[in-house]
Design an enzyme around this catalytic site. Sequence first.
Site, PDB file in Angstrom:
ATOM      1  N   HIS A  79      29.739  20.726 -29.253  1.00 33.18           N
ATOM      2  CA  HIS A  79      29.198  20.398 -31.528  1.00 33.18           C
ATOM      3  C   HIS A  79      28.375  21.225 -31.493  1.00 33.18           C
ATOM      4  CE1 HIS A  79      29.111  17.871 -34.761  1.00 33.18           C
ATOM      5  NE2 HIS A  79      28.264  17.889 -34.452  1.00 33.18           N
TER       6      HIS A  79
ATOM      7  N   ASP B 253      38.819  14.326 -34.671  1.00 38.63           N
ATOM      8  CA  ASP B 253      37.429  13.463 -35.350  1.00 38.63           C
ATOM      9  C   ASP B 253      37.455  12.199 -35.345  1.00 38.63           C
ATOM     10  OD1 ASP B 253      34.829  13.919 -35.039  1.00 38.63           O
ATOM     11  OD2 ASP B 253      35.159  14.938 -36.768  1.00 38.63           O
TER      12      ASP B 253
ATOM     13  N   ASN C  66      30.045   9.023 -26.852  1.00 36.43           N
ATOM     14  CA  ASN C  66      28.460   8.582 -27.875  1.00 36.43           C
ATOM     15  C   ASN C  66      28.934   6.809 -28.150  1.00 36.43           C
ATOM     16  OD1 ASN C  66      30.241  11.326 -28.366  1.00 36.43           O
ATOM     17  ND2 ASN C  66      27.104  11.165 -29.237  1.00 36.43           N
TER      18      ASN C  66
END
Lengths: 316, 430
Positions: free
Chosen positions: B185, B311, B100
């Site tokens: 996800h 994360d 991303n």
Amino acid sequence: MATTKKLKAVKINQNHLLGIQDLSFSEVSHILNEAKTYIKLNKSSNKKVDTLRGKTQINLFFEPSTRTQSSFELAGKRLGADVMSMNIVNSAIKKGETLIDTAMTLNAMHPDIIVVRHQDSGAPNLLAQKVNCSVINAGDGRREHPTQALLDALTIINRRGKVEGLKIAICGDILHSRVARSNIYLMNMLGAEVNVVAPKTLLPHSIELLGVKVFTDMKKGLDGCDIVMMLRLQSERMQGSFLPSHREYYEYFGLTPDKLEVAKKDALIMHPGPMNRGVEIDTNLADDINRSVIREQVELGVAIRMACLKIFCKKN
Amino acid sequence: MKEKYLINARIIDPKNNIDEIGGLIIDEKGNIKATGKKVVCDNLPSKSEKIDLKNKILIPGLVDMRVFVGEPGYEYKENFRTLSNAALSGGVTSVVSMPNTLPVIDNISMVDFLKRRGRDKSRINIYPTASLTKNTEGKQMTEFGLLQRKGISAFTDGDKAVQNPQLMSRIMNFASQSNSLIIQHAEDSILASGGLINDGEISTRLGLQGIPALAEKIIVERDLSLLEEYFCRYHISQISSEKTVSIIKKAKKEGKIFSTGVSINNLSLNENDIGDFKTFLKLSPPLRTEDDRKSLVEAINDGTIDVIVSDHKPQDEESKRLTFAQAATGAVGIETLLPLALELYHNKSINLNKLICTMTSNPAKILGIKKGSLDIGSDADLCILDINKPWVVKKSDLMSKSKNTPIEDRKLQGQIMKTFVKGELAFERT
């Protein structure tokens, strides 16, 4: 005089009014008692005092509002403060300025009090962390609208003498309502029994943990109630479909004479406004001078806001 | 490079069932030559370098399966150099980077750039992922075969889930022939739309729209059903709720083959930590209830969850200094991954071997890489740990370019003292 002495003993611990959740019972009583003194003033021919003379109040409304904004404006002016209402549509916010930057800019002008309404829950809390003056929450997202709950309590006290022991039904769009949340906290604190009545799709998760009984049948929820608080259906906050139609909603959750029959004979009807007549409330009931105290709520709103401005205005 | 003798350590290598006092020899090429109790002080050759670890713990360098780098496009949040420094100070020697970025990693020309930047600017091993769909739009699948040939390790839309079940079934079907690892996800974007925190009492009190646990569960259930028809290498990036744990537990019992991760945040924090609208705790998946947290811990213990990830999602101050609704999602965590995980060891929630396993050999196995173990002949990527050292998390001490830690001022026990990559000392705490 005895009451005045008692009042002076109460100390408000905070500089900001962010929510009913932050207030103690004695602080609430202090605000309500203070407001009572302004009810008379607001009816007299000379409505102006100089309690807040020399103080600056900024109304910062990020959401459209008619009654709350004008109520705060009038309250500040009657107390003698210099009141400025920011028109957000023309402001730098629209040019991409963040809330904190706007707050810092206003802070540099040394206001004593900022009244804020914002579409995001918690925005007044963020503001309060960054400015030197007092912050009064005039409604944030779905979280709280403390002055609305306080004026509702004042209206009830004005009519019934007290809130304690009363049975209050809060009906309608609980999910999106900050008025409902503030009222649940306040009416519970003042010793009322609180029912909420709503279709399941408009009930927030775990609402019963806030100390209310939950009903999805209007007649069961209104049974034996002293106060019926109707909420506006907040269609502008609804993304997607929560209800089949306004017609179906009115049929099952609109306040009609038929449903009101199960409440106490002298039960009062309240509404924070603006109303959707024929959606959540029968138009004749809304105007029934024997039952509806909707206009009185607006009237006492000014008194409550005067009390809050006086009490929370930054002490130098 | 001289041969290095690391001695006087407690060696823990879950993959090889080693937990013993001893040492480790790194050969001239930076590979592991020997390990265990046989490596002691009295048989050192004179020309070698001796490093006395003074009874610290030696474990394989960590493999973090979920890390956001800012390159390209968000260099102001994190670049490869700052990520590398942050990772090394946390004992992490291999990371799986999310696609991303701006632009999204979805075509082969981007992969060369990533590999070059990763090689030149960082000292850790970067395993880049590419997006599952073009520009993570959920419409057109990317070139799995070609991207993989260029060096892409896995495919994921990162912080988004593929919503369209037809496309997801085709992705799985195609991935099975290219033997690609698919990472999901799991969050139904429609059920979660507008949501900010866990749907529950806290969201009601804070007046923030909730994200129901159902949004996660429904995607996991869907994907596991699809997996029956279209088997492929499938990994659920991270889960957050008891509901999902029970679905996964059941599927694994039925013999379905897939793997699951969890963020250290969901193992160590719960929704109450959000307090007065702390935007640093706005995470995806959201922090949920204490019962959910406990069920995730239990799921590590019984093997339902395979991997713990940081994360790591750096956000600059400006994107967090906003109202909760406007603030960006995510928290940095790569530096505190192991120390925070050790909290679960110290409070006896999870045993040490299991904990290390979920951050070393398990992710390596899922990725199919020769990392996360002390295998003879493998790269000497090592983490030296003082398991009892107390310290306090301070923003100002973080190496990451962004300081959005969700555990500011938390008192932790256990700190990384040294990190080796390919036999070289890459980090040392003084």
